[in-house]
Design a protein around this motif. Structure first.
Motif, PDB file in Angstrom:
ATOM      1  N   GLU A 105       0.831  -1.201   0.000  1.00 49.50           N
ATOM      2  CA  GLU A 105       0.000   0.000   0.000  1.00 49.50           C
ATOM      3  C   GLU A 105       0.865   1.249   0.000  1.00 49.50           C
ATOM      4  O   GLU A 105       0.538   2.255  -0.649  1.00 49.50           O
ATOM      5  N   LEU A 106       2.002   1.198   0.710  1.00 45.28           N
ATOM      6  CA  LEU A 106       2.880   2.368   0.787  1.00 45.28           C
ATOM      7  C   LEU A 106       3.586   2.645  -0.534  1.00 45.28           C
ATOM      8  O   LEU A 106       3.701   3.795  -0.965  1.00 45.28           O
ATOM      9  N   THR A 107       4.048   1.586  -1.198  1.00 46.21           N
ATOM     10  CA  THR A 107       4.787   1.802  -2.443  1.00 46.21           C
ATOM     11  C   THR A 107       3.872   2.194  -3.596  1.00 46.21           C
ATOM     12  O   THR A 107       4.363   2.638  -4.642  1.00 46.21           O
ATOM     13  N   GLU A 149      14.169  -3.127   0.415  1.00 44.89           N
ATOM     14  CA  GLU A 149      13.113  -3.422   1.378  1.00 44.89           C
ATOM     15  C   GLU A 149      13.634  -4.298   2.521  1.00 44.89           C
ATOM     16  O   GLU A 149      13.172  -4.206   3.651  1.00 44.89           O
ATOM     17  N   LEU A 150      14.545  -5.221   2.215  1.00 51.09           N
ATOM     18  CA  LEU A 150      15.219  -6.093   3.190  1.00 51.09           C
ATOM     19  C   LEU A 150      14.256  -6.963   3.993  1.00 51.09           C
ATOM     20  O   LEU A 150      14.485  -7.252   5.169  1.00 51.09           O
ATOM     21  N   ASP A 154      17.869 -12.831   1.605  1.00 49.18           N
ATOM     22  CA  ASP A 154      18.874 -12.779   0.541  1.00 49.18           C
ATOM     23  C   ASP A 154      19.741 -11.534   0.608  1.00 49.18           C
ATOM     24  O   ASP A 154      20.906 -11.565   0.196  1.00 49.18           O
ATOM     25  N   GLY A 155      19.198 -10.445   1.120  1.00 52.82           N
ATOM     26  CA  GLY A 155      19.928  -9.190   1.091  1.00 52.82           C
ATOM     27  C   GLY A 155      20.722  -8.873   2.329  1.00 52.82           C
ATOM     28  O   GLY A 155      21.342  -7.809   2.408  1.00 52.82           O
ATOM     29  N   ASP A 162      19.320  -7.997  -2.329  1.00 51.49           N
ATOM     30  CA  ASP A 162      17.916  -7.994  -1.935  1.00 51.49           C
ATOM     31  C   ASP A 162      17.040  -8.133  -3.187  1.00 51.49           C
ATOM     32  O   ASP A 162      17.227  -7.405  -4.167  1.00 51.49           O
ATOM     33  N   PRO A 163      16.097  -9.084  -3.203  1.00 54.60           N
ATOM     34  CA  PRO A 163      15.231  -9.234  -4.383  1.00 54.60           C
ATOM     35  C   PRO A 163      14.456  -7.963  -4.722  1.00 54.60           C
ATOM     36  O   PRO A 163      14.059  -7.772  -5.865  1.00 54.60           O
ATOM     37  N   GLU A 164      14.260  -7.086  -3.734  1.00 54.15           N
ATOM     38  CA  GLU A 164      13.548  -5.832  -3.971  1.00 54.15           C
ATOM     39  C   GLU A 164      14.518  -4.653  -4.017  1.00 54.15           C
ATOM     40  O   GLU A 164      14.178  -3.537  -3.625  1.00 54.15           O
TER      41      GLU A 164
END
Length: 445
Positions: A105-107, A149-150, A154-155, A162-164
């Protein structure tokens, strides 16, 4: 905006004063428009003109979320990603904004019919969101462009994984070519006190990229005595790689394309310089066929500078045009690091020279927060210097991007956002005086 600028320019304004400043409902920002993504259809890359696609719009102030900060932007700069955004290549950035908008919702705030671009800034914190403790209103900052986003494991060894992971102002909205920018608080770093706003804004993206690619353990892990081949050694990326090599006790072999660019490298302290145009290197016989004889001639020339040694590290970013030569000239067990492909993405090289000589190719993309912090720290200590060559007002960002698109520039091209003129924001005049020649090196070309 006048009240904000007056507060920034007053030496008596406190953090509490900044926190009490009323924020405007809107601000000026450089944008591209979603309904214009096909405006250059049918044109070649060179024919596409950023001056036609970049707009200076009045846009509403975005909502401030947790872990974020609103920053009054005094200055920014133009990177190649700003050019790519402006000409909608290799694809429109609105696809990035749409995907990011679906994440939460924020993004969703980022998915707009306009994209505020820019991946560098120097300015002053105006507000911080919930959960931000390290930064306060009134802090003078620069921002690096890694947005993460963490939420995935992965990140957490390297935030670049990080995938994001996204590049702020390119794959996100509310970038730095504006009077106000929205950033995550873990993008912020202290502004070097001896630099003006426009000087401090210039290094961010390229300096951090060069640091990871060349110095970091995630890149080439350069050490003292390494022979480092640097393509485009006087340019926005290469000029920082040249400085890192010299400061780290390595031996840069600088490849340039004109006597003027060779002079810039000499002024930085480099001695081994190859003017590829003057010496007539043509690594491709035609569009489909490379010329190994030219690789060998190039390697022989390099050994003249190194006492017969081959290259330990290649700092690659031209891509297709140079990659075959880069792989060939690297020593057995050496490393080719690549962060871009400005001459073409489809690289070709003779794999025998890679596998039989145990060479490595490392992909490197921007930098994590720690790497960006270390790169900025070296700027703040006067070990590495900005490579700013020219500055435009915010109203002329299209022309600034056009300069970069046409390679009609040296180093970095800056943009004044809220700063009314160049030269403002210096806090440590004594340190500046010690480094003034280096700070102005690219301005005097």
């Amino acid at each position: 905006m006048k009240e904000i600028l007056d507060a920034i320019q007053s030496p008596d304004t406190t953090s509490a004063d900044f926190a009490a400043l009323p924020l405007p409902e809107s601000y000026r920002a450089v944008t591209v428009h979603k309904d214009e993504t096909e405006m250059f259809a049918g044109l070649t890359t060179r024919e596409k003109d950023p001056r036609k696609s970049l707009h200076l719009d009045e846009v509403p102030l975005p909502e401030l979320g947790p872990g974020e900060a609103l920053v009054a932007v005094m200055a920014s700069s133009v990177n190649y990603n700003s050019v790519w955004t402006s000409i909608f290549e290799p694809l429109s950035t609105f696809g990035f904004l749409e995907r990011y908008g679906r994440l939460s919702e924020l993004t969703r705030r980022h998915d707009l019919p306009y994209h505020i671009i820019g991946s560098d800034l120097a300015g002053v914190v105006l507000r911080t969101g919930p959960g931000v403790n390290a930064w306060n209103p009134g802090d003078e900052v620069v921002a690096h462009c890694l947005s993460v986003e963490l939420e995935s494991s992965d990140g957490h060894n390297d935030t670049m994984l990080d995938p994001e992971q996204r590049i702020w102002g390119f794959e996100t909205n509310f970038g730095g070519l504006a009077e106000i920018a929205l950033v995550k608080s873990n993008q912020l770093m202290p502004k070097p006190r001896h630099l003006s706003w426009e000087e401090a804004a210039a290094p961010g993206l390229v300096n951090s990229t060069a640091y990871r690619q060349l110095v970091s353990q995630n890149g080439a892990a350069m050490k003292q005595g390494d022979n480092v081949l640097i393509w485009g050694a006087s340019g926005g990326l290469g000029s920082y790689a040249t400085q890192f090599a010299l400061a780290g006790g390595a031996n840069p072999i600088c490849v340039v394309s004109s006597p003027q660019k060779a002079d810039i490298c000499r002024s930085m302290g480099a001695e081994a310089i190859i003017d590829r145009n003057a010496e007539g290197y043509r690594f491709w016989k035609d569009e489909r066929t490379q010329d190994p004889k030219e690789w060998k001639r190039f390697g022989k020339r390099i050994r003249e500078f190194t006492g017969g040694e081959d290259i330990d590290i290649v700092f690659e970013h031209p891509g297709r045009e140079t990659f075959g030569a880069s792989v060939f000239v690297t020593r057995k067990g050496g490393t080719i690091t690549t962060c871009a492909s400005t001459s073409g993405y489809m690289h070709e090289y003779d794999n025998r020279y890679l596998w039989m000589s145990l060479k490595r190719i490392i992909g490197s993309h921007f930098a994590n927060y720690r790497e960006a912090w270390e790169a900025n720290r070296l700027i703040a200590k006067g070990k590495i210097h900005p490579t700013l060559s020219k500055v435009y007002p915010l109203e002329e960002t299209g022309q600034a991007a056009h300069d970069v698109h046409r390679n009609a520039h040296q180093g970095k091209v800056g943009v004044l956002c809220l700063a009314p003129e160049e030269g403002l924001g210096v806090q440590d005049g004594e340190m500046r005086a010690r480094h003034l020649d280096a700070v102005n090196r690219f301005r005097n070309v």
